[in-house]
Design a protein around this motif. Sequence first.
Motif, PDB file in Angstrom:
ATOM      1  N   TYR A 244       0.806  -1.225   0.000  1.00  0.00           N
ATOM      2  CA  TYR A 244       0.000   0.000   0.000  1.00  0.00           C
ATOM      3  C   TYR A 244       0.838   1.274   0.000  1.00  0.00           C
ATOM      4  O   TYR A 244       0.351   2.333  -0.368  1.00  0.00           O
ATOM      5  CB  TYR A 244      -1.043   0.020   1.122  1.00  0.00           C
ATOM      6  N   CYS A 245       2.100   1.203   0.408  1.00  0.00           N
ATOM      7  CA  CYS A 245       2.957   2.392   0.374  1.00  0.00           C
ATOM      8  C   CYS A 245       3.389   2.677  -1.055  1.00  0.00           C
ATOM      9  O   CYS A 245       3.977   1.812  -1.722  1.00  0.00           O
ATOM     10  CB  CYS A 245       4.192   2.191   1.251  1.00  0.00           C
ATOM     11  N   PRO A 246       3.136   3.876  -1.587  1.00  0.00           N
ATOM     12  CA  PRO A 246       3.486   4.194  -2.973  1.00  0.00           C
ATOM     13  C   PRO A 246       4.939   4.601  -3.161  1.00  0.00           C
ATOM     14  O   PRO A 246       5.336   5.018  -4.250  1.00  0.00           O
ATOM     15  CB  PRO A 246       2.555   5.368  -3.297  1.00  0.00           C
ATOM     16  N   ALA A 247       5.749   4.496  -2.084  1.00  0.00           N
ATOM     17  CA  ALA A 247       7.147   4.915  -2.171  1.00  0.00           C
ATOM     18  C   ALA A 247       8.123   3.813  -1.776  1.00  0.00           C
ATOM     19  O   ALA A 247       9.323   4.057  -1.696  1.00  0.00           O
ATOM     20  CB  ALA A 247       7.372   6.151  -1.287  1.00  0.00           C
ATOM     21  N   GLY A 248       7.635   2.605  -1.503  1.00  0.00           N
ATOM     22  CA  GLY A 248       8.538   1.504  -1.174  1.00  0.00           C
ATOM     23  C   GLY A 248       9.229   1.675   0.163  1.00  0.00           C
ATOM     24  O   GLY A 248      10.362   1.222   0.341  1.00  0.00           O
ATOM     25  N   VAL A 249       8.546   2.299   1.121  1.00  0.00           N
ATOM     26  CA  VAL A 249       9.160   2.526   2.434  1.00  0.00           C
ATOM     27  C   VAL A 249       9.276   1.226   3.221  1.00  0.00           C
ATOM     28  O   VAL A 249      10.261   0.982   3.905  1.00  0.00           O
ATOM     29  CB  VAL A 249       8.341   3.570   3.226  1.00  0.00           C
ATOM     30  N   TYR A 250       8.272   0.353   3.107  1.00  0.00           N
ATOM     31  CA  TYR A 250       8.201  -0.841   3.960  1.00  0.00           C
ATOM     32  C   TYR A 250       8.523  -2.099   3.168  1.00  0.00           C
ATOM     33  O   TYR A 250       8.057  -2.284   2.038  1.00  0.00           O
ATOM     34  CB  TYR A 250       6.801  -0.968   4.568  1.00  0.00           C
ATOM     35  N   GLU A 251       9.301  -2.979   3.772  1.00  0.00           N
ATOM     36  CA  GLU A 251       9.563  -4.273   3.139  1.00  0.00           C
ATOM     37  C   GLU A 251       9.797  -5.339   4.200  1.00  0.00           C
ATOM     38  O   GLU A 251      10.264  -5.046   5.309  1.00  0.00           O
ATOM     39  CB  GLU A 251      10.750  -4.198   2.176  1.00  0.00           C
ATOM     40  N   PHE A 252       9.457  -6.572   3.842  1.00  0.00           N
ATOM     41  CA  PHE A 252       9.744  -7.727   4.669  1.00  0.00           C
ATOM     42  C   PHE A 252      10.915  -8.464   4.034  1.00  0.00           C
ATOM     43  O   PHE A 252      10.808  -8.961   2.911  1.00  0.00           O
ATOM     44  CB  PHE A 252       8.520  -8.646   4.759  1.00  0.00           C
ATOM     45  N   VAL A 253      12.026  -8.500   4.730  1.00  0.00           N
ATOM     46  CA  VAL A 253      13.240  -9.127   4.214  1.00  0.00           C
ATOM     47  C   VAL A 253      13.315 -10.549   4.760  1.00  0.00           C
ATOM     48  O   VAL A 253      13.331 -10.757   5.977  1.00  0.00           O
ATOM     49  CB  VAL A 253      14.488  -8.319   4.614  1.00  0.00           C
ATOM     50  N   GLU A 254      13.327 -11.507   3.851  1.00  0.00           N
ATOM     51  CA  GLU A 254      13.378 -12.903   4.251  1.00  0.00           C
ATOM     52  C   GLU A 254      14.708 -13.498   3.818  1.00  0.00           C
ATOM     53  O   GLU A 254      15.064 -13.472   2.634  1.00  0.00           O
ATOM     54  CB  GLU A 254      12.195 -13.666   3.647  1.00  0.00           C
ATOM     55  N   GLU A 255      15.445 -14.023   4.773  1.00  0.00           N
ATOM     56  CA  GLU A 255      16.734 -14.663   4.508  1.00  0.00           C
ATOM     57  C   GLU A 255      16.646 -16.119   4.954  1.00  0.00           C
ATOM     58  O   GLU A 255      16.009 -16.432   5.964  1.00  0.00           O
ATOM     59  CB  GLU A 255      17.848 -13.930   5.261  1.00  0.00           C
ATOM     60  N   GLU A 256      17.303 -16.976   4.205  1.00  0.00           N
ATOM     61  CA  GLU A 256      17.196 -18.414   4.469  1.00  0.00           C
ATOM     62  C   GLU A 256      17.634 -18.749   5.896  1.00  0.00           C
ATOM     63  O   GLU A 256      18.683 -18.319   6.364  1.00  0.00           O
ATOM     64  CB  GLU A 256      18.074 -19.181   3.470  1.00  0.00           C
ATOM     65  N   GLY A 257      16.768 -19.469   6.568  1.00  0.00           N
ATOM     66  CA  GLY A 257      17.086 -19.909   7.919  1.00  0.00           C
ATOM     67  C   GLY A 257      16.863 -18.872   8.995  1.00  0.00           C
ATOM     68  O   GLY A 257      17.182 -19.116  10.164  1.00  0.00           O
ATOM     69  N   LYS A 258      16.317 -17.729   8.621  1.00  0.00           N
ATOM     70  CA  LYS A 258      16.106 -16.668   9.601  1.00  0.00           C
ATOM     71  C   LYS A 258      14.658 -16.212   9.588  1.00  0.00           C
ATOM     72  O   LYS A 258      13.950 -16.374   8.598  1.00  0.00           O
ATOM     73  CB  LYS A 258      17.015 -15.467   9.310  1.00  0.00           C
ATOM     74  N   GLU A 259      14.254 -15.627  10.698  1.00  0.00           N
ATOM     75  CA  GLU A 259      12.926 -15.007  10.769  1.00  0.00           C
ATOM     76  C   GLU A 259      12.873 -13.814   9.821  1.00  0.00           C
ATOM     77  O   GLU A 259      13.882 -13.105   9.640  1.00  0.00           O
ATOM     78  CB  GLU A 259      12.661 -14.519  12.194  1.00  0.00           C
ATOM     79  N   PRO A 260      11.721 -13.555   9.186  1.00  0.00           N
ATOM     80  CA  PRO A 260      11.615 -12.347   8.356  1.00  0.00           C
ATOM     81  C   PRO A 260      11.871 -11.095   9.199  1.00  0.00           C
ATOM     82  O   PRO A 260      11.595 -11.065  10.398  1.00  0.00           O
ATOM     83  CB  PRO A 260      10.167 -12.385   7.858  1.00  0.00           C
ATOM     84  N   ARG A 261      12.421 -10.069   8.547  1.00  0.00           N
ATOM     85  CA  ARG A 261      12.655  -8.788   9.209  1.00  0.00           C
ATOM     86  C   ARG A 261      11.799  -7.722   8.553  1.00  0.00           C
ATOM     87  O   ARG A 261      11.640  -7.699   7.334  1.00  0.00           O
ATOM     88  CB  ARG A 261      14.131  -8.370   9.091  1.00  0.00           C
TER      89      ARG A 261
END
Length: 550
Positions: free
Chosen positions: A494-511
């Motif tokens: 919903y953010c039109p500027a790409g402010v928020y993201e969920f970073v998922e790395e293998e073997g780790k909890e999403p950030r």
Amino acid sequence: MAEVTRESMEYDVVIVGAGPAGLSAAIRLKQLDPDLDVVVLEKGSEVGAHTLSGAVLDPSGLDALIPDWKEKGAPVNVPVTEDHFYVLGEGGKMRVPNALMPPLMNNHGNYVISLSNLCRWMAEQAEELGVEVFPGMACSDLVYGENGEVKGVIAGEFGLQADGTPGPSYEPGMELHGKYVFLGEGVRGSLSKKVCAKYDLYSGRDVPKYGLGMKEIWEIDPAKHQPGKVVHTMGWPLGKNAGGGSFIYHIDNNQVLVGFVVHLNYANPHLFPYMEFQRFKHHPMVAELLKGGKRVAYGARAISEGGYQSMARSAFPGGALLGCSVGLVNVPRIKGNHNAMLSGKAAAEAAHEAIKAGRAGDTLDAYETELREGAVGQDLKRVRNVKPLWSKYGLGASMTLGGFDMWTNHLFGSSVLGTLKHGKTDAEATGKAKDFKKIEYPRPDGVLSFDRLTNVSFAMTNHEESQPCHLKLKDPELPVKVNLPEYGGPSARYCPAGVYEFVEEEGKEPRFVINFQNCVHCKTCDIKDPLQNIDWTTPQGGDGPNYPNM
């Protein structure tokens, strides 16, 4: 953090926000009494830097405020010459005859403008009258008097470090006190939220409603340019996924203003408003117009859509809300700038009378009465049912029943439907991810459509990275623990500027990552987050987008 000592300055009226509402109030105050001390504080790096609107201007507000605006050189030079309404399908279009549209929808006599540039001109008019206008001065908090009234604001605090403590170049800012404080911050302003909560300004009113407006400026082939042509569309690509529509306004200098509005009460959390806008430009009608052209600017901001029944009480002890801080957009007309100007004028007149009578710090009831019963209230009351009809029954009902309701209001001054309710807030309207299909969006082609981060560079937004993040999470764990599994992480879309993201790395909890440097101050996150976990606060002054002529 130790108690901060600040110097203070005294004014008759302190105005927050150099938009059309705040500047109108400042101009009117000095017209009424040149000896009044009036200051306008603007968080943008210059007046107009944070101002974004369509915009087709109904000049009634400007006429009332500065009747000789043409002679004074206002940048209002492109009268509307053509007015078209279309319902789009994926490959075609159907024009709605103008004769079927209620007269209030007619754009004859209106102008295609840049609101940024109009505000710059209005600031010049205000300064010539003796108003002090200070850009780059974000107002971070309110100051209260002994009786709980608003008596001022804190402005110009700089140099806080990321943890909120003062850095080596810290400046505490100043307290600016006034007999009255006007908040003209636009939609969902940070100080306006505080006074609405403190004084319960939505008591007895319907819930506020909002849309997200995104806009690009394009330079197009001169052979296709038709200054003054106005086009509005509904339908594709949104379909049943969301309410909304588009605008295409031909302004001067071979430029067109291309905009797209998505009502924020959509249920499907997989909806990606920005990508709906990009997809819209591939419609044959739009693609042909833009072919061979280039996009020169991009921006976004939330739009107040609740209308008459959702207007917050505009007067509170010690001050007043102006313009979109109250919610004064006429949704079917996609216009609110004239009402913003009229609200600023009315607040100024009420404050002038109060100061003349020796009053200060009380509630300007005369302003509230004028706003609801005068020209602004009348403008909004006759279209009050269009948005709730659209929200509950879809586009078809909005066009037929809404059109009928506007006609009855025009002809008879009343509605057979009474006043319909909006129902849920936009946050509450968001559904669970498991209940909706994901939406596949085509990849931007880099010619007509663009990825978010590339487009955000055309908003020229910038934030000092060492300052505290101005997007506050009430509970930092909710995005990963609840929003991602239950709602599919809608903030990433919903953010039109790409402010928020969920970073998922293998073997780790999403950030959950907040790229606050990208923020264009649209306030969508503050409105649409399903758990109301994001609090948009003002960053330090001058930071944010730098719109040249939005």
